[in-house]
Design an enzyme around this catalytic site. Structure first.
Site, PDB file in Angstrom:
ATOM      1  N   ASP A  15      47.869  44.715  37.076  1.00  0.00           N
ATOM      2  CA  ASP A  15      46.736  45.037  36.222  1.00  0.00           C
ATOM      3  C   ASP A  15      47.232  44.827  34.775  1.00  0.00           C
ATOM      4  O   ASP A  15      48.437  44.891  34.517  1.00  0.00           O
ATOM      5  CB  ASP A  15      46.357  46.498  36.476  1.00  0.00           C
ATOM      6  CG  ASP A  15      45.297  46.981  35.538  1.00  0.00           C
ATOM      7  OD1 ASP A  15      44.222  46.394  35.516  1.00  0.00           O
ATOM      8  OD2 ASP A  15      45.557  47.948  34.804  1.00  0.00           O
ATOM      9  N   ASP A  20      45.371  45.894  31.365  1.00  0.00           N
ATOM     10  CA  ASP A  20      45.060  46.987  30.449  1.00  0.00           C
ATOM     11  C   ASP A  20      45.587  48.313  31.016  1.00  0.00           C
ATOM     12  O   ASP A  20      45.179  48.735  32.091  1.00  0.00           O
ATOM     13  CB  ASP A  20      43.530  47.031  30.307  1.00  0.00           C
ATOM     14  CG  ASP A  20      43.020  48.250  29.586  1.00  0.00           C
ATOM     15  OD1 ASP A  20      43.218  48.322  28.372  1.00  0.00           O
ATOM     16  OD2 ASP A  20      42.409  49.106  30.239  1.00  0.00           O
ATOM     17  N   GLY A  36      39.771  50.125  34.420  1.00  0.00           N
ATOM     18  CA  GLY A  36      39.624  49.132  35.487  1.00  0.00           C
ATOM     19  C   GLY A  36      38.178  48.778  35.813  1.00  0.00           C
ATOM     20  O   GLY A  36      37.915  47.907  36.636  1.00  0.00           O
ATOM     21  N   ARG A  47      32.909  45.867  31.988  1.00  0.00           N
ATOM     22  CA  ARG A  47      32.254  46.209  30.713  1.00  0.00           C
ATOM     23  C   ARG A  47      30.857  46.792  30.966  1.00  0.00           C
ATOM     24  O   ARG A  47      30.483  47.817  30.399  1.00  0.00           O
ATOM     25  CB  ARG A  47      32.149  44.936  29.863  1.00  0.00           C
ATOM     26  CG  ARG A  47      31.839  45.189  28.408  1.00  0.00           C
ATOM     27  CD  ARG A  47      31.740  43.852  27.670  1.00  0.00           C
ATOM     28  NE  ARG A  47      32.906  43.003  27.874  1.00  0.00           N
ATOM     29  CZ  ARG A  47      32.947  41.699  27.628  1.00  0.00           C
ATOM     30  NH1 ARG A  47      31.887  41.080  27.151  1.00  0.00           N
ATOM     31  NH2 ARG A  47      34.032  40.992  27.864  1.00  0.00           N
ATOM     32  N   SER A  58      39.283  42.366  33.021  1.00  0.00           N
ATOM     33  CA  SER A  58      38.876  41.987  31.657  1.00  0.00           C
ATOM     34  C   SER A  58      38.573  40.501  31.510  1.00  0.00           C
ATOM     35  O   SER A  58      39.307  39.652  32.011  1.00  0.00           O
ATOM     36  CB  SER A  58      39.983  42.368  30.676  1.00  0.00           C
ATOM     37  OG  SER A  58      39.619  41.954  29.384  1.00  0.00           O
ATOM     38  N   ASN A  62      38.716  39.364  28.594  1.00  0.00           N
ATOM     39  CA  ASN A  62      39.537  39.073  27.413  1.00  0.00           C
ATOM     40  C   ASN A  62      41.020  38.934  27.767  1.00  0.00           C
ATOM     41  O   ASN A  62      41.864  38.896  26.861  1.00  0.00           O
ATOM     42  CB  ASN A  62      39.378  40.197  26.382  1.00  0.00           C
ATOM     43  CG  ASN A  62      37.970  40.232  25.812  1.00  0.00           C
ATOM     44  OD1 ASN A  62      37.548  39.276  25.164  1.00  0.00           O
ATOM     45  ND2 ASN A  62      37.237  41.307  26.049  1.00  0.00           N
ATOM     46  N   ASP A 115      46.981  51.225  36.971  1.00  0.00           N
ATOM     47  CA  ASP A 115      46.909  52.521  36.269  1.00  0.00           C
ATOM     48  C   ASP A 115      45.579  53.223  36.547  1.00  0.00           C
ATOM     49  O   ASP A 115      45.307  54.255  35.938  1.00  0.00           O
ATOM     50  CB  ASP A 115      47.061  52.335  34.749  1.00  0.00           C
ATOM     51  CG  ASP A 115      45.815  51.718  34.125  1.00  0.00           C
ATOM     52  OD1 ASP A 115      45.276  50.762  34.716  1.00  0.00           O
ATOM     53  OD2 ASP A 115      45.380  52.198  33.066  1.00  0.00           O
TER      54      ASP A 115
HETATM   55  P1  B16 Z   1      36.461  43.424  29.046  1.00  0.00           P
HETATM   56  P2  B16 Z   1      42.124  46.024  33.560  1.00  0.00           P
HETATM   57  C1  B16 Z   1      39.761  46.509  32.391  1.00  0.00           C
HETATM   58  O1  B16 Z   1      41.031  45.898  32.359  1.00  0.00           O
HETATM   59  C2  B16 Z   1      39.767  47.760  31.529  1.00  0.00           C
HETATM   60  O2  B16 Z   1      40.630  48.742  32.096  1.00  0.00           O
HETATM   61  C3  B16 Z   1      38.382  48.328  31.426  1.00  0.00           C
HETATM   62  O3  B16 Z   1      38.384  49.460  30.566  1.00  0.00           O
HETATM   63  C4  B16 Z   1      37.449  47.242  30.869  1.00  0.00           C
HETATM   64  O4  B16 Z   1      36.108  47.730  30.795  1.00  0.00           O
HETATM   65  C5  B16 Z   1      37.499  46.025  31.772  1.00  0.00           C
HETATM   66  O5  B16 Z   1      38.855  45.543  31.846  1.00  0.00           O
HETATM   67  C6  B16 Z   1      36.638  44.891  31.254  1.00  0.00           C
HETATM   68  O6  B16 Z   1      37.182  44.459  30.037  1.00  0.00           O
HETATM   69  O7  B16 Z   1      35.337  44.156  28.379  1.00  0.00           O
HETATM   70  O8  B16 Z   1      37.571  43.031  28.084  1.00  0.00           O
HETATM   71  O9  B16 Z   1      35.984  42.266  29.875  1.00  0.00           O
HETATM   72  O10 B16 Z   1      42.582  47.446  33.557  1.00  0.00           O
HETATM   73  O11 B16 Z   1      41.420  45.624  34.850  1.00  0.00           O
HETATM   74  O12 B16 Z   1      43.201  45.049  33.138  1.00  0.00           O
HETATM   75 MG    MG Z   2      44.084  49.044  33.933  1.00  0.00          MG
END
Ligand code: B16
Ligand code: MG
Length: 218
Positions: free
Chosen positions: A15, A17, A52, A55, A123, A125, A177
């Site tokens: 993962d 974030d 996780g 959005r 994400s 991003n 996490d």
């Molecule tokens: P984005 P991960 C997740 O990343 C984040 O934990 C979560 O808070 C977020 O809403 C999701 O990505 C989408 O992110 O808005 O940048 O597309 O923990 O799966 O790496």
């Molecule tokens: Mg995460």
């Protein structure tokens, strides 16, 4: 940690974030800016439920505390975009220092030991984060919010990561996490390793106190 050596692990799916880089606090700042503008109560406890989660689903959780007029799909799309623009402003300030040395060292050592490494992140991003932190070259594959239809706890993002690595799901360990991510890993038939806020999650196969303990798995 009770070191469990399964002997079958050939790849690690991380993962992003909250595991590799602590962008979780940037997500919080960006959602908080949007929530404050709308007068929505939003704190770290609500933020923990967003780990996780996609959005769009994160926005729905935040809007549980919105008591204004009902919002249509277009207004919700605009709010998600507003948050993302705040978040991307913050990501522009990320540097390689955002990834701890012990994390980079562990990734390098796992590669030297012959393991395949992938990112499995919800994400959209992820590419920008990997580019800004300069660690894209440490991973053999990236599966992220841009190549999935269903977010964690659905296993899609991890199943795609395993496929990108050319490995069977059962040959992979997922490092997460978030409980949603641990659920996704187990649903995908993978070995689930919990760190940070997921540590102690009863669904996980293993919980780590430090990132370096990963070197004892596999
Ligand atoms: P984005 P991960 C997740 O990343 C984040 O934990 C979560 O808070 C977020 O809403 C999701 O990505 C989408 O992110 O808005 O940048 O597309 O923990 O799966 O790496
Ligand atoms: Mg995460």
């Amino acid at each position: 940690m009770t070191t469990k050596t399964t002997g079958t692990i050939k790849g690690f799916i991380f993962d992003l974030d909250g595991v590799i880089v602590f962008t979780d606090k940037l997500h919080y700042q960006a959602w908080k800016r949007m929530a404050d503008r709308l007068g929505i109560s939003f704190d770290e406890t609500v933020n923990d439920r967003l780990r996780g989660v996609s959005r769009e689903e994160s926005l729905d959780i935040i809007l549980e505390n919105y008591h204004g007029l009902a919002l249509g799909a277009e207004e919700k799309r605009r709010l998600a975009e507003e948050k993302n623009s705040y978040y991307r402003e913050l990501l522009e300030e990320l540097t390689p220092d955002a990834v701890e040395e012990k994390v980079k060292d562990t990734l390098v050592k796992l590669r030297e030991q012959g393991f395949k490494l992938a990112i499995g992140s919800s994400s959209k991003n992820a590419g920008l984060i990997l580019e800004r932190t300069g660690i894209a070259g440490l991973f053999d594959a990236v599966s992220d919010g841009n190549n999935i239809q269903r977010s964690k706890p659905d296993p899609e993002v991890f199943l795609k990561a395993a496929a990108f690595l050319g490995l069977e799901p059962g040959d992979c360990a997922v490092i997460e996490d978030a409980e949603a991510g641990i659920r996704a890993a187990k649903a995908g038939g993978m070995f689930a390793v919990a760190v940070h806020s997921a540590a102690g999650c009863p669904l996980a196969d293993e919980s780590l106190k430090t990132f370096e303990e990963l070197l004892n798995i596999g």
